[in-house]
Design an enzyme around this catalytic site. Structure first.
Site, PDB file in Angstrom:
ATOM      1  N   SER A   1       0.779  -1.234   0.000  1.00 52.18           N
ATOM      2  CA  SER A   1       0.000   0.000   0.000  1.00 52.18           C
ATOM      3  C   SER A   1       0.809   1.282   0.000  1.00 52.18           C
ATOM      4  CB  SER A   1      -0.935   0.031   1.204  1.00 52.18           C
ATOM      5  OG  SER A   1      -1.985  -0.863   0.958  1.00 52.18           O
TER       6      SER A   1
ATOM      7  N   ALA B   1      -9.644 -14.233   3.401  1.00 49.61           N
ATOM      8  CA  ALA B   1     -10.117 -14.739   4.710  1.00 49.61           C
ATOM      9  C   ALA B   1      -9.317 -15.985   5.091  1.00 49.61           C
ATOM     10  CB  ALA B   1     -11.600 -15.043   4.642  1.00 49.61           C
ATOM     11  N   GLN B   2      -9.046 -16.835   4.099  1.00 47.49           N
ATOM     12  CA  GLN B   2      -8.118 -17.956   4.306  1.00 47.49           C
ATOM     13  C   GLN B   2      -6.830 -17.571   3.578  1.00 47.49           C
ATOM     14  OE1 GLN B   2     -10.747 -21.263   2.801  1.00 47.49           O
ATOM     15  NE2 GLN B   2     -10.056 -22.176   4.729  1.00 47.49           N
ATOM     16  N   THR B   3      -5.793 -17.299   4.343  1.00 55.29           N
ATOM     17  CA  THR B   3      -4.606 -16.626   3.818  1.00 55.29           C
ATOM     18  C   THR B   3      -3.959 -17.322   2.625  1.00 55.29           C
ATOM     19  OG1 THR B   3      -4.194 -15.706   6.009  1.00 55.29           O
ATOM     20  CG2 THR B   3      -2.326 -15.750   4.473  1.00 55.29           C
TER      21      THR B   3
ATOM     22  N   ASN C   1      -9.111  -1.072   0.007  1.00 57.21           N
ATOM     23  CA  ASN C   1      -8.357  -1.106  -1.246  1.00 57.21           C
ATOM     24  C   ASN C   1      -9.203  -0.643  -2.423  1.00 57.21           C
ATOM     25  OD1 ASN C   1      -5.642  -2.221  -0.597  1.00 57.21           O
ATOM     26  ND2 ASN C   1      -6.900  -3.832   0.315  1.00 57.21           N
TER      27      ASN C   1
ATOM     28  N   GLY D   1       2.813  -0.808   4.193  1.00 58.67           N
ATOM     29  CA  GLY D   1       2.439  -1.746   3.136  1.00 58.67           C
ATOM     30  C   GLY D   1       2.414  -3.165   3.654  1.00 58.67           C
ATOM     31  N   THR D   2       1.418  -3.910   3.189  1.00 56.38           N
ATOM     32  CA  THR D   2       1.337  -5.343   3.518  1.00 56.38           C
ATOM     33  C   THR D   2       0.906  -6.078   2.268  1.00 56.38           C
ATOM     34  OG1 THR D   2       0.615  -4.867   5.773  1.00 56.38           O
ATOM     35  CG2 THR D   2       0.206  -7.083   4.923  1.00 56.38           C
TER      36      THR D   2
HETATM   37  C1  REX Z   1      -2.600  -2.725   5.557  1.00 53.91           C
HETATM   38  C2  REX Z   1      -1.840  -2.186   4.373  1.00 53.91           C
HETATM   39  N1  REX Z   1      -2.566  -2.466   3.173  1.00 53.91           N
HETATM   40  C3  REX Z   1      -1.913  -2.855   2.062  1.00 53.91           C
HETATM   41  O1  REX Z   1      -0.708  -2.808   1.958  1.00 53.91           O
HETATM   42  C4  REX Z   1      -2.788  -3.618   1.067  1.00 53.91           C
HETATM   43  C5  REX Z   1      -2.246  -3.578  -0.322  1.00 53.91           C
HETATM   44  N2  REX Z   1      -2.793  -4.985   1.541  1.00 53.91           N
HETATM   45  C6  REX Z   1      -3.906  -5.525   2.101  1.00 53.91           C
HETATM   46  O2  REX Z   1      -4.985  -4.998   2.049  1.00 53.91           O
HETATM   47  C7  REX Z   1      -3.714  -6.871   2.817  1.00 53.91           C
HETATM   48  C8  REX Z   1      -4.084  -8.049   1.919  1.00 53.91           C
HETATM   49  C9  REX Z   1      -3.937  -9.361   2.689  1.00 53.91           C
HETATM   50  C10 REX Z   1      -2.501  -9.584   3.133  1.00 53.91           C
HETATM   51  C11 REX Z   1      -2.318 -10.951   3.795  1.00 53.91           C
HETATM   52  N3  REX Z   1      -3.231 -11.163   4.931  1.00 53.91           N
HETATM   53  C12 REX Z   1      -4.102 -12.192   4.953  1.00 53.91           C
HETATM   54  O3  REX Z   1      -4.207 -12.974   4.039  1.00 53.91           O
HETATM   55  C13 REX Z   1      -4.942 -12.302   6.199  1.00 53.91           C
HETATM   56  N4  REX Z   1      -5.808 -13.453   6.157  1.00 53.91           N
HETATM   57  C14 REX Z   1      -0.898 -11.020   4.316  1.00 53.91           C
HETATM   58  O4  REX Z   1      -0.684 -10.700   5.510  1.00 53.91           O
HETATM   59  O5  REX Z   1      -0.010 -11.319   3.512  1.00 53.91           O
HETATM   60  C15 REX Z   1      -1.634  -0.730   4.631  1.00 53.91           C
HETATM   61  O6  REX Z   1      -2.343   0.103   4.067  1.00 53.91           O
HETATM   62  O7  REX Z   1      -0.772  -0.437   5.428  1.00 53.91           O
END
Ligand code: REX
Length: 351
Positions: free
Chosen positions: A62, A121-123, A161, A302-303
């Site tokens: 992100s 929901a399921q990673t 998102n 970012g995640t």
């Molecule tokens: C929060 C972060 N957002 C981002 O960076 C956007 C692009 N990422 C997400 O919305 C997380 C998607 C799931 C990640 C997955 N999680 C799962 O699958 C959980 N069941 C993982 O952790 O890789 C931000 O704005 O800081």
């Protein structure tokens, strides 16, 4: 005005804590009045054992939202888009509510549901189902619109998102160009970000890069190498690739006013609280963290599967920090990595 020197031992301790909490490796790069300081920990590749390397590229998730916000705000500066106009003025009939404005997208106050909650929901199954898929923006928006709105427009901050998927649609409609080209023309080329790219839907991270490792939901299950994926589920909300130095350059250039007019940068950094702690805020595609020493830093987190990122700078652009841990779905590792901010911007704790 004198600023505290970064506590690089504290930064190193935060990287080590990220590893203790499940990251194979981590790294941080600080820029300040006394120059650049870097720290690394662990490995960028668990198979080869190659050490983490601050020259390595990775997926910034992100933090891409700040790239998209800069492009859209440049279009506002050029008079081609109005912040308080309904999105539907530019994309007729796209959204089911004419009250949703461009500003609501950039502040996560549109009420558009975040389709990734259900998608992941399921990673691991969720990730495996989409890692090679290519979505259109419309498909992603349709996923969001298939769920109830989360707030009346403008009423509350609800991170989604979907907001930055629509931002991508606005950029492409207004410029007639793909988002990746606009990043190139307006940010990457002018700032010479040689290790930053938008390669969607290509699944590779070219050149020297870190591999990313995803924790499954099942305790004790082996890490999943999630390095190669299209990130088509995020695109203008999360598909940029970069490295620590380019993120430092981007955030400091942004804060020094090299990308937006002074009025637009002020609008971008005008924030509202996102939680009850009154330490986390959101502006226009930009987060603000209030640190314990009183410092306020602007940037984004970012995640994306296999990569946690922090990229922040002070409002005057004199100091910046970018940090990455090559894991995800492990909140404790993300929180530990976040400890680099306090160490870097507040310096050594008084004895
Ligand atoms: C929060 C972060 N957002 C981002 O960076 C956007 C692009 N990422 C997400 O919305 C997380 C998607 C799931 C990640 C997955 N999680 C799962 O699958 C959980 N069941 C993982 O952790 O890789 C931000 O704005 O800081």
């Amino acid at each position: 005005t004198p600023v505290p020197a970064p506590d690089m031992e504290g930064v190193a301790a935060a990287l080590s804590a990220a590893m203790t909490n499940g990251a194979p490796g981590a790294m941080a790069r600080f820029t300040g009045p006394d120059g650049v300081q870097v720290r690394t920990a662990g490995v960028r590749d668990r198979v080869s054992g190659a050490a983490m390397d601050t020259r390595a590229r990775f997926r910034i998730g992100s933090v891409s939202k700040t790239f998209s916000s800069v492009v859209l705000l440049q279009l506002v500066d050029e008079g081609r888009v109005e912040l308080d106009a309904p999105v539907n003025r530019y994309l007729p009939g796209l959204l089911p509510d004419d009250r949703i404005t461009v500003r609501h997208l950039l502040t996560h106050r549109s009420g558009l549901a975040d389709y990734t909650d259900k998608m992941f929901a399921q990673t691991v199954p969720g990730f495996e189902a989409v890692r090679n898929r290519v979505f259109s923006y419309q498909e992603l928006l349709d996923l969001s619109l298939s769920e109830p709105r989360t707030t009346e427009p403008g009423v509350a901050y609800k991170y989604s998102n979907a907001n930055f998927v629509v931002v991508g649609m606005l950029i492409e409609k207004t410029t007639g160009k793909k988002v990746g080209l606009e990043y190139e023309r307006r940010i990457i080329k002018p700032l010479k970000l040689r290790n930053t790219s938008y390669v969607h839907p290509d699944t590779r991270i070219k050149g020297l890069h870190a591999r990313g490792y995803l924790h499954p939901d099942e305790a004790g299950a082996p890490l999943v190498d999630s390095t190669e994926q299209t990130v088509s589920w995020a695109q203008s909300a999360g598909a940029v690739i970069s490295d620590p130095a380019d993120l430092n350059t981007f955030m400091t250039a942004l804060m020094r006013g090299r990308l937006l007019s002074p009025a637009m940068l002020d609008a971008m950094t005008t924030v509202t609280p996102t939680d009850a702690t009154n330490t986390r805020f959101y502006g226009l595609g930009l987060r603000r963290y209030n640190l314990t020493c009183g410092a306020q830093v602007f940037g984004h987190t970012g995640t994306v599967q296999g990569f946690y990122t922090y990229a922040f700078a002070t409002r005057d652009g004199r100091r910046s920090l970018s940090a990455m841990a090559n894991t995800s779905n492990r909140g404790a590792a993300n929180t530990a990595l976040g400890g680099t901010l306090e160490a870097a911007f507040c310096g050594k704790k008084p004895a």
